[in-house]
Design a protein around this motif. Sequence first.
Motif, PDB file in Angstrom:
ATOM      1  N   ALA A   1       0.875  -1.174   0.000  1.00 22.86           N
ATOM      2  CA  ALA A   1       0.000   0.000   0.000  1.00 22.86           C
ATOM      3  C   ALA A   1       0.909   1.220   0.000  1.00 22.86           C
ATOM      4  O   ALA A   1       2.075   1.127   0.414  1.00 22.86           O
ATOM      5  N   PRO A   2       0.431   2.367  -0.463  1.00 17.59           N
ATOM      6  CA  PRO A   2       1.307   3.538  -0.553  1.00 17.59           C
ATOM      7  C   PRO A   2       1.967   3.916   0.767  1.00 17.59           C
ATOM      8  O   PRO A   2       3.170   4.176   0.825  1.00 17.59           O
TER       9      PRO A   2
ATOM     10  N   PRO B   1       3.538  -0.683  -3.881  1.00 15.11           N
ATOM     11  CA  PRO B   1       3.950   0.374  -4.811  1.00 15.11           C
ATOM     12  C   PRO B   1       5.300   0.964  -4.408  1.00 15.11           C
ATOM     13  O   PRO B   1       5.864   0.582  -3.388  1.00 15.11           O
ATOM     14  N   TYR B   2       5.792   1.910  -5.216  1.00 21.32           N
ATOM     15  CA  TYR B   2       7.171   2.353  -5.104  1.00 21.32           C
ATOM     16  C   TYR B   2       7.300   3.829  -4.732  1.00 21.32           C
ATOM     17  O   TYR B   2       6.356   4.587  -4.794  1.00 21.32           O
ATOM     18  N   MET B   3       8.495   4.192  -4.368  1.00 20.28           N
ATOM     19  CA  MET B   3       8.906   5.514  -3.907  1.00 20.28           C
ATOM     20  C   MET B   3       8.552   5.692  -2.428  1.00 20.28           C
ATOM     21  O   MET B   3       7.848   4.888  -1.844  1.00 20.28           O
ATOM     22  N   HIS B   4       9.052   6.774  -1.836  1.00 21.87           N
ATOM     23  CA  HIS B   4       8.915   6.968  -0.394  1.00 21.87           C
ATOM     24  C   HIS B   4       7.468   7.128   0.053  1.00 21.87           C
ATOM     25  O   HIS B   4       7.169   6.977   1.236  1.00 21.87           O
ATOM     26  N   ASN B   5       6.592   7.437  -0.897  1.00 27.74           N
ATOM     27  CA  ASN B   5       5.181   7.610  -0.550  1.00 27.74           C
ATOM     28  C   ASN B   5       4.260   6.736  -1.382  1.00 27.74           C
ATOM     29  O   ASN B   5       3.051   6.941  -1.398  1.00 27.74           O
ATOM     30  N   GLY B   6       4.821   5.747  -2.078  1.00 27.84           N
ATOM     31  CA  GLY B   6       4.016   4.790  -2.817  1.00 27.84           C
ATOM     32  C   GLY B   6       3.219   5.367  -3.966  1.00 27.84           C
ATOM     33  O   GLY B   6       2.195   4.802  -4.368  1.00 27.84           O
ATOM     34  N   MET B   7       3.680   6.455  -4.560  1.00 30.06           N
ATOM     35  CA  MET B   7       2.916   7.118  -5.605  1.00 30.06           C
ATOM     36  C   MET B   7       3.083   6.495  -6.985  1.00 30.06           C
ATOM     37  O   MET B   7       2.407   6.917  -7.932  1.00 30.06           O
ATOM     38  N   LEU B   8       3.946   5.508  -7.136  1.00 28.99           N
ATOM     39  CA  LEU B   8       4.099   4.805  -8.408  1.00 28.99           C
ATOM     40  C   LEU B   8       3.750   3.344  -8.175  1.00 28.99           C
ATOM     41  O   LEU B   8       4.339   2.680  -7.335  1.00 28.99           O
ATOM     42  N   GLU B   9       2.780   2.827  -8.933  1.00 26.70           N
ATOM     43  CA  GLU B   9       2.192   1.537  -8.612  1.00 26.70           C
ATOM     44  C   GLU B   9       2.963   0.336  -9.141  1.00 26.70           C
ATOM     45  O   GLU B   9       2.924  -0.737  -8.537  1.00 26.70           O
ATOM     46  N   SER B  10       3.637   0.467 -10.270  1.00 27.55           N
ATOM     47  CA  SER B  10       4.270  -0.689 -10.901  1.00 27.55           C
ATOM     48  C   SER B  10       5.689  -0.344 -11.343  1.00 27.55           C
ATOM     49  O   SER B  10       6.073   0.833 -11.429  1.00 27.55           O
ATOM     50  N   LEU B  11       6.467  -1.381 -11.642  1.00 26.25           N
ATOM     51  CA  LEU B  11       7.819  -1.150 -12.153  1.00 26.25           C
ATOM     52  C   LEU B  11       7.776  -0.406 -13.484  1.00 26.25           C
ATOM     53  O   LEU B  11       8.652   0.414 -13.774  1.00 26.25           O
TER      54      LEU B  11
ATOM     55  N   ASP C   1       5.571   1.841 -14.244  1.00 23.65           N
ATOM     56  CA  ASP C   1       5.352   3.245 -13.871  1.00 23.65           C
ATOM     57  C   ASP C   1       6.659   3.911 -13.465  1.00 23.65           C
ATOM     58  O   ASP C   1       6.906   5.079 -13.805  1.00 23.65           O
ATOM     59  N   VAL C   2       7.497   3.185 -12.742  1.00 27.58           N
ATOM     60  CA  VAL C   2       8.786   3.738 -12.311  1.00 27.58           C
ATOM     61  C   VAL C   2       9.659   4.045 -13.521  1.00 27.58           C
ATOM     62  O   VAL C   2      10.269   5.121 -13.616  1.00 27.58           O
ATOM     63  N   VAL C   3       9.730   3.103 -14.457  1.00 24.36           N
ATOM     64  CA  VAL C   3      10.553   3.304 -15.652  1.00 24.36           C
ATOM     65  C   VAL C   3      10.033   4.485 -16.465  1.00 24.36           C
ATOM     66  O   VAL C   3      10.812   5.332 -16.930  1.00 24.36           O
ATOM     67  N   GLU C   4       8.722   4.584 -16.628  1.00 23.61           N
ATOM     68  CA  GLU C   4       8.150   5.701 -17.392  1.00 23.61           C
ATOM     69  C   GLU C   4       8.398   7.028 -16.676  1.00 23.61           C
ATOM     70  O   GLU C   4       8.628   8.053 -17.333  1.00 23.61           O
ATOM     71  N   PHE C   5       8.346   7.005 -15.348  1.00 22.79           N
ATOM     72  CA  PHE C   5       8.609   8.209 -14.559  1.00 22.79           C
ATOM     73  C   PHE C   5      10.008   8.747 -14.845  1.00 22.79           C
ATOM     74  O   PHE C   5      10.186   9.942 -15.122  1.00 22.79           O
ATOM     75  N   TYR C   6      11.004   7.870 -14.801  1.00 20.78           N
ATOM     76  CA  TYR C   6      12.375   8.313 -15.046  1.00 20.78           C
ATOM     77  C   TYR C   6      12.609   8.615 -16.524  1.00 20.78           C
ATOM     78  O   TYR C   6      13.390   9.515 -16.851  1.00 20.78           O
ATOM     79  N   ASN C   7      11.933   7.898 -17.407  1.00 19.90           N
ATOM     80  CA  ASN C   7      12.098   8.183 -18.829  1.00 19.90           C
ATOM     81  C   ASN C   7      11.607   9.582 -19.164  1.00 19.90           C
ATOM     82  O   ASN C   7      12.139  10.258 -20.049  1.00 19.90           O
ATOM     83  N   ALA C   8      10.602  10.040 -18.410  1.00 17.61           N
ATOM     84  CA  ALA C   8      10.068  11.394 -18.624  1.00 17.61           C
ATOM     85  C   ALA C   8      10.903  12.465 -17.937  1.00 17.61           C
ATOM     86  O   ALA C   8      10.588  13.654 -18.030  1.00 17.61           O
ATOM     87  N   GLY C   9      11.966  12.045 -17.231  1.00 19.43           N
ATOM     88  CA  GLY C   9      12.786  13.031 -16.520  1.00 19.43           C
ATOM     89  C   GLY C   9      12.300  13.294 -15.117  1.00 19.43           C
ATOM     90  O   GLY C   9      12.510  14.389 -14.574  1.00 19.43           O
ATOM     91  N   GLY C  10      11.659  12.269 -14.507  1.00 23.94           N
ATOM     92  CA  GLY C  10      11.140  12.440 -13.164  1.00 23.94           C
ATOM     93  C   GLY C  10       9.878  13.273 -13.165  1.00 23.94           C
ATOM     94  O   GLY C  10       9.215  13.442 -14.194  1.00 23.94           O
ATOM     95  N   GLY C  11       9.525  13.795 -11.997  1.00 20.35           N
ATOM     96  CA  GLY C  11       8.302  14.573 -11.878  1.00 20.35           C
ATOM     97  C   GLY C  11       8.566  15.930 -11.267  1.00 20.35           C
ATOM     98  O   GLY C  11       9.673  16.469 -11.348  1.00 20.35           O
ATOM     99  N   SER C  12       7.538  16.456 -10.614  1.00 16.73           N
ATOM    100  CA  SER C  12       7.655  17.772 -10.000  1.00 16.73           C
ATOM    101  C   SER C  12       6.991  17.736  -8.629  1.00 16.73           C
ATOM    102  O   SER C  12       5.920  17.141  -8.465  1.00 16.73           O
ATOM    103  N   ASN C  13       7.636  18.357  -7.663  1.00 14.00           N
ATOM    104  CA  ASN C  13       7.049  18.448  -6.336  1.00 14.00           C
ATOM    105  C   ASN C  13       7.318  19.832  -5.747  1.00 14.00           C
ATOM    106  O   ASN C  13       7.867  20.709  -6.419  1.00 14.00           O
ATOM    107  N   GLU C  14       6.951  19.996  -4.504  1.00 12.28           N
ATOM    108  CA  GLU C  14       7.060  21.307  -3.861  1.00 12.28           C
ATOM    109  C   GLU C  14       8.493  21.819  -3.787  1.00 12.28           C
ATOM    110  O   GLU C  14       8.729  23.025  -3.723  1.00 12.28           O
ATOM    111  N   PHE C  15       9.436  20.899  -3.824  1.00 11.83           N
ATOM    112  CA  PHE C  15      10.842  21.273  -3.669  1.00 11.83           C
ATOM    113  C   PHE C  15      11.583  21.167  -5.005  1.00 11.83           C
ATOM    114  O   PHE C  15      12.713  20.675  -5.087  1.00 11.83           O
ATOM    115  N   ALA C  16      10.935  21.632  -6.065  1.00 14.17           N
ATOM    116  CA  ALA C  16      11.474  21.504  -7.422  1.00 14.17           C
ATOM    117  C   ALA C  16      12.840  22.159  -7.571  1.00 14.17           C
ATOM    118  O   ALA C  16      13.655  21.735  -8.397  1.00 14.17           O
ATOM    119  N   ALA C  17      13.120  23.183  -6.770  1.00 13.85           N
ATOM    120  CA  ALA C  17      14.419  23.855  -6.873  1.00 13.85           C
ATOM    121  C   ALA C  17      15.560  22.921  -6.490  1.00 13.85           C
ATOM    122  O   ALA C  17      16.713  23.147  -6.889  1.00 13.85           O
TER     123      ALA C  17
END
Length: 375
Positions: free
Chosen positions: A81-82, A296-306, A308-324
């Motif tokens: 679970a996340p 699921p994966y990552m520190h908060n379980g926001m990626l459900e499958s492997l 999803d993880v590969v696609e996340f990194y292929n896109a250059g990761g994501g964006s969060n509050e600490f983007a800087a």
Amino acid sequence: MKQTVTIALGLALMASQSLAEMPRPAGLAALGEPPIPADNPMSPEKIELGEMLFFDPILSGNYNMPCSACHLPEAGWAIQAPISFGYPGTTHWRNSQTIVNSAYYGKLFWAGSSGSLEHQARSAARGGVAGNGEDDMMESRLAFVPEYRERFADVFGDDWPNIRHAYDAIAAYERTIIQTDTPFDNYMNGDDTALSEAQVRGLEVFAGKGNCISCHNGPMLTDEKYYNTGVPPYSGWEDDEIAQITFRFELYAKGSTEAMYRSTKDDPGLYFRTKETSDKGKFRTPSLRYTAFTYPYMHNGMLESLRDVVEFYNAGGGSNEFAANKSAQIQPLGLTDGEMDDLVAFLESLSGEELIVETPELPEMQPLPASMAAN
């Protein structure tokens, strides 16, 4: 026609052989035996005691949260679970990491706050949103169990169960929950048939175009460093009141400024330990081993499958509050669908058979003998 088929078969065989004979990447290695600390040597008796304590809720605040509550063998020795479970009436605020191969880590927890399994066990048992236990209370409970009194005396020489020795025993048991015979390990040890053709191609992407090896390297496939990859905030904080309370409690308890406490909507990660603004949103690189069972994966379980993880990194990761603070090496990879399929296939080779154990029979609490009660 016969000659054409023969040539085609020959070319296919040559291609298969060339894939199998691809040099093993220098930055990766098979997993050997886990390191054993000199101050907590292993013994069958200590391991058996640790196994009992791992599954026994006696080491928790309300006698309801054993280690296995958040590290279920049938759920990858984690929680599928996340966000992990919390002490009754609460929820946790991060994803539960598997204990499989945790014996090899130099840093435990997502922000590396524990340097050993012994320290990690104590932190989890006492954690305000996890075990919520007090050392003296848990130690007293152990003393009310004759079998535990005997085992602590035999293993550690304790006249009275010492809670620190309980954590030593749990750590010793966790050092036996390892997996060193995955297809990847067998391949790295010289078995050219251990990986499928897709997995060998995926390994090439992993070490080459995908550059996953820059952070996921060594026998454990982690550099144990800290990065902000742009993982989005935990979605439960939008509508889960209990999760919101836990998150605000953690912000307060870990020393946030008032302005940060009132405005932050994302997990600051390593910042809680360093109080450096540049560390906001950074987390320790997790091992990729046994990940077939730890979704699921990552520190908060926001990626459900492997995938999803590969696609996340292929896109250059994501964006969060600490983007800087997003780590510079997180860039779009330009992988094709086929390359991503192969990479997922390789990641699956980092898991062997699922590790399932039977819950040990646990002793029951009994009143202390009159002679001990008098003391």
